[in-house]
Design a protein around this motif. Structure first.
Motif, PDB file in Angstrom:
ATOM      1  N   UNK A   1      34.229  86.445 -51.885  1.00 26.17           N
ATOM      2  CA  UNK A   1      34.280  87.114 -50.580  1.00 26.17           C
ATOM      3  C   UNK A   1      33.935  88.593 -50.740  1.00 26.17           C
ATOM      4  N   UNK A   2      34.416  89.209 -51.818  1.00 26.82           N
ATOM      5  CA  UNK A   2      34.081  90.615 -52.071  1.00 26.82           C
ATOM      6  C   UNK A   2      32.585  90.759 -52.347  1.00 26.82           C
TER       7      UNK A   2
ATOM      8  N   UNK B   1      32.641  90.175 -47.388  1.00 30.28           N
ATOM      9  CA  UNK B   1      33.497  89.594 -46.351  1.00 30.28           C
ATOM     10  C   UNK B   1      34.905  90.177 -46.472  1.00 30.28           C
ATOM     11  N   UNK B   2      35.694  89.955 -45.443  1.00 32.10           N
ATOM     12  CA  UNK B   2      37.042  90.504 -45.389  1.00 32.10           C
ATOM     13  C   UNK B   2      37.927  89.938 -46.506  1.00 32.10           C
ATOM     14  N   UNK B   3      38.678  90.823 -47.154  1.00 31.16           N
ATOM     15  CA  UNK B   3      39.672  90.423 -48.151  1.00 31.16           C
ATOM     16  C   UNK B   3      40.953  91.215 -47.895  1.00 31.16           C
ATOM     17  N   UNK B   4      41.987  90.915 -48.660  1.00 30.09           N
ATOM     18  CA  UNK B   4      43.250  91.656 -48.537  1.00 30.09           C
ATOM     19  C   UNK B   4      43.057  93.141 -48.808  1.00 30.09           C
ATOM     20  N   UNK B   5      42.078  93.470 -49.647  1.00 30.33           N
ATOM     21  CA  UNK B   5      41.810  94.867 -49.990  1.00 30.33           C
ATOM     22  C   UNK B   5      41.489  95.676 -48.728  1.00 30.33           C
TER      23      UNK B   5
ATOM     24  N   UNK C   1      35.034  95.014 -55.057  1.00 32.32           N
ATOM     25  CA  UNK C   1      34.558  94.027 -56.034  1.00 32.32           C
ATOM     26  C   UNK C   1      35.278  94.186 -57.364  1.00 32.32           C
ATOM     27  N   UNK C   2      35.511  95.419 -57.765  1.00 30.26           N
ATOM     28  CA  UNK C   2      36.212  95.673 -59.023  1.00 30.26           C
ATOM     29  C   UNK C   2      37.626  95.087 -58.974  1.00 30.26           C
ATOM     30  N   UNK C   3      38.329  95.283 -57.877  1.00 27.79           N
ATOM     31  CA  UNK C   3      39.687  94.760 -57.725  1.00 27.79           C
ATOM     32  C   UNK C   3      39.668  93.229 -57.811  1.00 27.79           C
ATOM     33  N   UNK C   4      38.727  92.602 -57.114  1.00 24.56           N
ATOM     34  CA  UNK C   4      38.645  91.138 -57.126  1.00 24.56           C
ATOM     35  C   UNK C   4      38.274  90.617 -58.514  1.00 24.56           C
TER      36      UNK C   4
END
Length: 104
Positions: free
Chosen positions: A20-21, A25-29, A47-50
Motif C-alpha cells: 500500500x505504501x 495508498x492510505x496506511x496507518x502512517x 515506505x521506509x516505515x512499512x
C-alpha cells in the motif's frame, strides 16, 4: 503464545502495508502523521516505515524458525533477504507491469 498462524497473519499484514505504501495508498502512517503529507519526503518515510515493519516480522519468523518466503515471489524474497530498500526494490517489487497485483 505465538503461533504459526499468528506470524503468518502478521507477515501478510506487513506485506499489504508495504505494498500500500509502494502504491501511495492510505496506511496507518497517514493517520499518525497527517501533517507530513505536505512534505516532499513523506512517501519515502512512509515506505521506509512499512519496509522496516516487514523486515522486523521476517526477522521474527527467522528467529522462531517459521517459514516466510511462501508469501512472496522469489525476487521479493531475495530483496527482503538483502534487507536494503533500494530503488530496485521500489521499482521492481511487482514482477512485471502485466502481473502487478496491487493491493486494494
Amino acid at each position: 503464545m505465538i503461533t504459526s498462524e499468528f506470524l503468518s497473519a502478521k507477515l501478510g499484514d506487513a506485506k499489504v502495508h508495504f505494498e500500500r505504501a509502494l502504491d501511495c495508498k492510505h496506511t496507518e502512517f497517514d493517520d499518525l502523521y497527517p501533517y507530513m503529507i505536505e512534505h516532499p519526503q513523506f512517501f519515502w518515510y512512509k515506505r521506509y516505515v512499512a519496509w522496516s515493519e516487514l523486515l522486523t516480522i521476517v526477522k521474527l519468523c527467522d528467529e522462531l524458525g517459521e517459514e516466510w518466503k511462501s508469501q512472496f515471489t522469489e525476487r521479493q524474497a531475495e530483496y527482503i533477504a538483502k534487507r536494503v530498500m533500494s530503488s530496485r526494490v521500489l521499482d521492481e517489487w511487482y514482477e512485471t507491469n502485466d502481473s502487478k497485483e496491487h493491493v486494494g
